[in-house]
Design an enzyme around this catalytic site. Sequence first.
Site, PDB file in Angstrom:
ATOM      1  N   LYS A  78       0.859  -1.180   0.000  1.00  0.00           N
ATOM      2  CA  LYS A  78       0.000   0.000   0.000  1.00  0.00           C
ATOM      3  C   LYS A  78       0.893   1.226   0.000  1.00  0.00           C
ATOM      4  O   LYS A  78       2.071   1.142   0.399  1.00  0.00           O
ATOM      5  CB  LYS A  78      -0.858  -0.007   1.269  1.00  0.00           C
ATOM      6  N   GLY A 178     -23.946   3.806   4.295  1.00  0.00           N
ATOM      7  CA  GLY A 178     -23.071   4.411   3.289  1.00  0.00           C
ATOM      8  C   GLY A 178     -23.440   3.963   1.886  1.00  0.00           C
ATOM      9  O   GLY A 178     -23.257   2.799   1.527  1.00  0.00           O
ATOM     10  N   VAL A 179     -23.995   4.894   1.116  1.00  0.00           N
ATOM     11  CA  VAL A 179     -24.380   4.534  -0.259  1.00  0.00           C
ATOM     12  C   VAL A 179     -23.561   5.352  -1.250  1.00  0.00           C
ATOM     13  O   VAL A 179     -24.077   6.069  -2.090  1.00  0.00           O
ATOM     14  CB  VAL A 179     -25.908   4.676  -0.506  1.00  0.00           C
ATOM     15  N   GLY A 180     -22.231   5.223  -1.126  1.00  0.00           N
ATOM     16  CA  GLY A 180     -21.313   5.824  -2.079  1.00  0.00           C
ATOM     17  C   GLY A 180     -21.150   4.883  -3.266  1.00  0.00           C
ATOM     18  O   GLY A 180     -22.088   4.179  -3.658  1.00  0.00           O
ATOM     19  N   VAL A 182     -19.673   1.920  -3.793  1.00  0.00           N
ATOM     20  CA  VAL A 182     -19.979   0.495  -3.622  1.00  0.00           C
ATOM     21  C   VAL A 182     -21.402   0.303  -3.079  1.00  0.00           C
ATOM     22  O   VAL A 182     -22.173  -0.512  -3.586  1.00  0.00           O
ATOM     23  CB  VAL A 182     -18.970  -0.202  -2.676  1.00  0.00           C
TER      24      VAL A 182
HETATM   25  P1  NAD Z   1     -17.309   6.192  -1.141  1.00  0.00           P
HETATM   26  O1  NAD Z   1     -16.501   7.299  -0.541  1.00  0.00           O
HETATM   27  O2  NAD Z   1     -17.756   6.287  -2.557  1.00  0.00           O
HETATM   28  O3  NAD Z   1     -18.623   5.937  -0.258  1.00  0.00           O
HETATM   29  C1  NAD Z   1     -18.642   5.962   1.124  1.00  0.00           C
HETATM   30  C2  NAD Z   1     -19.968   6.601   1.533  1.00  0.00           C
HETATM   31  O4  NAD Z   1     -20.106   6.511   2.954  1.00  0.00           O
HETATM   32  C3  NAD Z   1     -20.076   8.071   1.153  1.00  0.00           C
HETATM   33  O5  NAD Z   1     -21.268   8.294   0.449  1.00  0.00           O
HETATM   34  C4  NAD Z   1     -20.062   8.767   2.521  1.00  0.00           C
HETATM   35  O6  NAD Z   1     -20.852   9.975   2.518  1.00  0.00           O
HETATM   36  C5  NAD Z   1     -20.672   7.718   3.407  1.00  0.00           C
HETATM   37  N1  NAD Z   1     -20.409   7.851   4.834  1.00  0.00           N
HETATM   38  C6  NAD Z   1     -19.277   8.277   5.457  1.00  0.00           C
HETATM   39  N2  NAD Z   1     -19.449   8.253   6.793  1.00  0.00           N
HETATM   40  C7  NAD Z   1     -20.692   7.773   7.012  1.00  0.00           C
HETATM   41  C8  NAD Z   1     -21.441   7.488   8.173  1.00  0.00           C
HETATM   42  N3  NAD Z   1     -20.948   7.700   9.402  1.00  0.00           N
HETATM   43  N4  NAD Z   1     -22.707   6.994   8.043  1.00  0.00           N
HETATM   44  C9  NAD Z   1     -23.222   6.784   6.823  1.00  0.00           C
HETATM   45  N5  NAD Z   1     -22.556   7.033   5.675  1.00  0.00           N
HETATM   46  C10 NAD Z   1     -21.307   7.524   5.775  1.00  0.00           C
HETATM   47  O7  NAD Z   1     -16.448   4.880  -0.893  1.00  0.00           O
HETATM   48  P2  NAD Z   1     -16.640   3.464  -1.603  1.00  0.00           P
HETATM   49  O8  NAD Z   1     -15.684   3.362  -2.723  1.00  0.00           O
HETATM   50  O9  NAD Z   1     -18.090   3.207  -1.834  1.00  0.00           O
HETATM   51  O10 NAD Z   1     -16.109   2.503  -0.461  1.00  0.00           O
HETATM   52  C11 NAD Z   1     -16.896   2.214   0.687  1.00  0.00           C
HETATM   53  C12 NAD Z   1     -16.079   1.382   1.669  1.00  0.00           C
HETATM   54  O11 NAD Z   1     -15.667   0.177   1.040  1.00  0.00           O
HETATM   55  C13 NAD Z   1     -14.786   2.054   2.139  1.00  0.00           C
HETATM   56  O12 NAD Z   1     -14.530   1.653   3.456  1.00  0.00           O
HETATM   57  C14 NAD Z   1     -13.722   1.470   1.228  1.00  0.00           C
HETATM   58  O13 NAD Z   1     -12.450   1.464   1.834  1.00  0.00           O
HETATM   59  C15 NAD Z   1     -14.249   0.046   1.060  1.00  0.00           C
HETATM   60  N6  NAD Z   1     -13.797  -0.605  -0.182  1.00  0.00           N
HETATM   61  C16 NAD Z   1     -14.076  -0.034  -1.381  1.00  0.00           C
HETATM   62  C17 NAD Z   1     -13.653  -0.676  -2.550  1.00  0.00           C
HETATM   63  C18 NAD Z   1     -13.975  -0.099  -3.917  1.00  0.00           C
HETATM   64  O14 NAD Z   1     -13.834  -0.815  -4.918  1.00  0.00           O
HETATM   65  N7  NAD Z   1     -14.405   1.164  -4.015  1.00  0.00           N
HETATM   66  C19 NAD Z   1     -12.954  -1.895  -2.479  1.00  0.00           C
HETATM   67  C20 NAD Z   1     -12.700  -2.460  -1.213  1.00  0.00           C
HETATM   68  C21 NAD Z   1     -13.133  -1.802  -0.068  1.00  0.00           C
END
Ligand code: NAD
Length: 350
Positions: A78, A178-180, A182
């Site tokens: 990393k 969290g509905v980002g 993923v």
């Molecule tokens: P993202 O930033 O697109 O989405 C995260 C969402 O969580 C955002 O919409 C944010 O506003 C919301 N959030 C933050 N704090 C919050 C809370 N306290 N309560 C509710 N919602 C909250 O990130 P992502 O790419 O969707 O990734 C989500 C998680 O999955 C992260 O922990 C990331 O490390 C992990 N992850 C992602 C991937 C990937 O392919 N993107 C792969 C492995 C792991």
Amino acid sequence: MFDHPDFDHHEQVVYGCDEASGLKAIIAIHNTHLGPALGGLRVFPYASDGEALSDVLRLSRGMSYKSALAGLPLGGGKAVIIADPRRDKTPALMRAMGRLVERLGGRYITAEDSGTGEADMQWIAEESTYVTGLRRSEDESGDPSPFTARGVFHGLQAAVRHRLGRDDLDGVRVAIQGVGSVGAHLARQLKAAGAELVISDIDATAVTHLAEELGAATLPPEAILDADVDVFAPCALGGAIDEAACRRLKAKVVAGAANNQLATPAAGEALHRRGILYAPDYVTNAGGVIEVAWQRRSDYDRQAVIAQVERIGTTLATIFEHARREGERPEQVADRLAEERFRPDRPRAA
Ligand code: NAD
């Protein structure tokens, strides 16, 4: 370094500095027994070098476990840059990072993580070939999120089968924190499979739009842990589940995308004591790393990627079964299986 609490026999830790661009970076290579160390590049305004070092040591170690159990010929690594991604990121900074990556000669391969995106990987690619997660064509982005969500979906299904004895998700109630990138993909797949959704996010607009699209219920972020559901899916930040959170959960299954979901090992024990089945995070969310690993191959095959991502469900089913038989927690079984793959020669306790 060797006495650092997060140091775990890392093979190599490299500090990089470039005065002209302002680069201050650390790359940690945890283990390369199975192949080159692949792991994302995080850009974050760490309060201190020490905080950055802890993060990169922990994250790189996690990648060794994730790649090993995803069946990839890759090790764990990393990288972090100490900078504010909204203010300090420049093409020059990313190119300097690319030169640092290149100097490691392929022992470390970088990709997106929080604070970086495809555009940053393109800048790095100008200086190094050891980068993935790049846009593949005009209409095919390098974004791994849909693959991560697909893997989480299959992992969640395996957990529901094991804990609730159900083969389908029709009417199964799932709370998504969290509905980002993923979480939103996952919500759509769950909805298509007939699940009933409750969603929450600190971004109120994202929640409202998705709730309207899917006919999902919503809860404020502080109330999602109390949702009366079958499954809790943490898809926001790490550390969502501590012992207090565990006491609030009504779900029988925890399966989601976030990294490092358990704040402490004690939180894992607390889940286990309450009969809540935990799908170990790094097994469940490996879809993205499977996709970016395939992107480096000249024989990229989307169907093969999907098949490998869907095998996350089978891997978890094996882990759950092992755990049941041995009376262990799933995360203990997962750690042991991963270590057997990437540290086969390590002396083990009798
Ligand atoms: P993202 O930033 O697109 O989405 C995260 C969402 O969580 C955002 O919409 C944010 O506003 C919301 N959030 C933050 N704090 C919050 C809370 N306290 N309560 C509710 N919602 C909250 O990130 P992502 O790419 O969707 O990734 C989500 C998680 O999955 C992260 O922990 C990331 O490390 C992990 N992850 C992602 C991937 C990937 O392919 N993107 C792969 C492995 C792991």
